[in-house]
Write an enzyme that holds these catalytic residues in place. Structure first.
Site, PDB file in Angstrom:
ATOM      1  N   ASP A 216     -14.804  39.856  67.815  1.00  0.00           N
ATOM      2  CA  ASP A 216     -14.509  40.657  69.012  1.00  0.00           C
ATOM      3  C   ASP A 216     -15.534  41.706  69.405  1.00  0.00           C
ATOM      4  O   ASP A 216     -15.812  41.903  70.572  1.00  0.00           O
ATOM      5  CB  ASP A 216     -13.223  41.467  68.809  1.00  0.00           C
ATOM      6  CG  ASP A 216     -12.074  40.648  68.306  1.00  0.00           C
ATOM      7  OD1 ASP A 216     -12.212  39.421  68.185  1.00  0.00           O
ATOM      8  OD2 ASP A 216     -11.027  41.252  68.039  1.00  0.00           O
TER       9      ASP A 216
ATOM     10  N   GLU B 197      -9.251  43.229  54.869  1.00  0.00           N
ATOM     11  CA  GLU B 197      -9.659  42.485  56.068  1.00  0.00           C
ATOM     12  C   GLU B 197     -11.174  42.270  56.091  1.00  0.00           C
ATOM     13  O   GLU B 197     -11.658  41.192  56.423  1.00  0.00           O
ATOM     14  CB  GLU B 197      -9.194  43.292  57.296  1.00  0.00           C
ATOM     15  CG  GLU B 197      -9.350  42.612  58.628  1.00  0.00           C
ATOM     16  CD  GLU B 197      -8.729  43.467  59.757  1.00  0.00           C
ATOM     17  OE1 GLU B 197      -8.157  44.544  59.454  1.00  0.00           O
ATOM     18  OE2 GLU B 197      -8.824  43.054  60.921  1.00  0.00           O
TER      19      GLU B 197
END
Ligand code: GLC
Length: 439
Positions: A171, A403
């Site tokens: 992103d 993550e």
């Protein structure tokens, strides 16, 4: 069968178990409460190694959200949750007649499912069940690829584009900085919104900043005001990018689909055409510098400077000469991987917009480590494949199933983002399995 003498393997399975809802696995306990498209692929690779029935369930849930034009959405909103922005109320995808009856976002994501299905076929312990499942799912995956070539390839170059940074999976990559900065936003007409991702630990310094978020929201608003009509969107969208990771994964999946179709005796002539055309176009258009694959900004008619880990991904399928691979791997090995500790940062540390902690602007992500591992493996670079496997395993053992990880420091105390992240757990299981296969 996997040998489970490693407590981290059990812990990884426990992460997946605890993130699993009814028939799918959410990416993280709190930050991402729905089903995400490419996450499902990486997560399913792990299930393929110890519980194949979960792969079938994951995919049935994911494809329940497929649109009638073939688009496989980025997020499937199976259940109500107000923990995430933008949710279904903001996307308003019911403005399109093409949606399925399961709520979803209105954009897509990298096409990983072809190569995940080939992974399942390679690892299956129940060929009858898997073949039956593949016969059902493969036509749907082919439709999702047809969507890319029909609606996302405006110059018919066999190089499908992304229309939103969220479609890339990476992103907030610096690759999109200039293109985003050229979008003029009128704050008065931008819909009001409240971010929900900023309440987590270190969010302000790790997550995308508000200037970028305004642009993310602006683009979603543009799509919904065009009722998700793809032709209107591609004409009007100020962000249309040929992204090397997005296209490389599509073609890696095309290649895998051909192999699966051969096995199942299914027609694959159209996939063969896509595969050859996309390989040729990636080479002729995106590999101009001969040592990396560039992204191309379609709206501003320019190639995008700067090396990220995506710059090497088309080597998953594009045939390269010895000189070309030497030049490409040479720059990666020297600048990207050897100097960084541990491997592999997603943006080159010498890049002017490198940020050690911020989303996709430097940190290590285990799903990309797996893809880089495949690139090096395919080209026989044993030292690098070993390094990627061992670094990935050590990152998890030293820090937990986070993550992503800061690549600028040593191996410890570098955890970022959400704990108990599903694809980190899944990639740990997959890397451990590779290690056994390599011994
Ligand atoms: C973030 C990542 C994206 C991922 C999603 C869910 O948006 O950038 O790649 O799919 O989180 O994990």
């Amino acid at each position: 069968m996997m040998i489970t003498d490693d407590p981290f393997l059990d812990a990884a399975k426990e992460v997946l178990r605890s993130n699993r809802l009814n028939h799918f696995t959410k990416p993280a306990p709190r930050l991402y409460p729905y089903q995400w498209n490419w996450d499902t692929g990486f997560i399913s690779m792990a299930y393929a190694l110890y519980d194949e029935s979960k792969v079938y369930e994951e995919y049935q849930s994911l494809f329940a959200g497929q649109w009638s034009n073939g688009m496989l959405p980025q997020i499937i909103f199976h259940e109500e949750s107000d923990a995430y922005f933008p949710g279904p109320d903001f996307w308003m995808t019911d403005r399109s007649k093409l949606v399925s009856d399961v709520n979803s976002s209105g954009i897509t994501m990298p096409a990983v499912h072809g190569f995940v299905m080939l992974y399942l076929l390679t690892k299956t312990t129940n060929l009858d069940n898997t073949s039956r499942f593949l016969k059902y799912i493969i036509p749907h995956i082919i439709e999702s690829h047809a969507f890319m070539y029909e609606y996302r390839d405006p110059a018919a170059e066999a190089l499908p584009c992304i229309i939103h940074p969220w479609e890339s999976g990476t992103d907030n990559s610096p690759l999109y900085d200039k293109s985003l900065s050229l979008i003029n936003i009128d704050k008065d007409t931008l819909p009001e919104y409240i971010r929900k991702d900023l309440k987590y630990r270190n969010a302000a310094s790790h997550r995308p900043d508000n200037t970028d978020y305004d642009r993310f929201v602006y683009l979603v608003d543009l799509f919904r005001t065009r009722d998700y009509n793809q032709k209107h969107i591609i004409n009007d969208c100020p962000f249309v990018i040929q992204d090397p990771l997005f296209i490389a994964l599509l073609n890696y999946s095309n290649e895998a689909l051909i192999e699966i179709c051969q096995f199942l005796n299914m027609d694959y002539s159209i996939i063969d055409e896509w595969y050859t055309a996309t390989n040729e176009a990636m080479y002729s258009k995106l590999f101009g510098s001969r040592d990396r694959f560039a992204a191309y900004d379609f709206c501003n008619s320019e190639f995008i400077e700067g090396i990220t880990s995506s710059s090497m991904m088309p080597a998953l399928t594009v045939p390269l000469s010895t000189e070309e691979t030497k030049a490409m791997f040479g720059s990666f090995e020297n600048d990207f991987i050897r100097k960084a500790h541990p491997s592999c940062p997603t943006t080159m540390p010498s890049h002017s917009n490198y940020e050690a902690n911020r989303y996709w602007r430097g940190p290590i992500w285990l799903n990309l480590n797996y893809l880089l591992y495949k690139v090096f493996n395919l080209h026989g670079k044993k030292e690098m494949t070993d390094r990627l496997i061992h670094d990935s395993i050590d990152l998890v053992r030293g820090n937990g199933f986070f993550e992503y990880f800061n690549a600028s420091k040593g191996q410890n105390d570098i955890a970022c983002g959400s704990p108990d992240f599903s694809w980190t757990a899944a990639m740990y299981i997959v890397f451990k399995n590779e290690l056994q296969g390599n011994n």
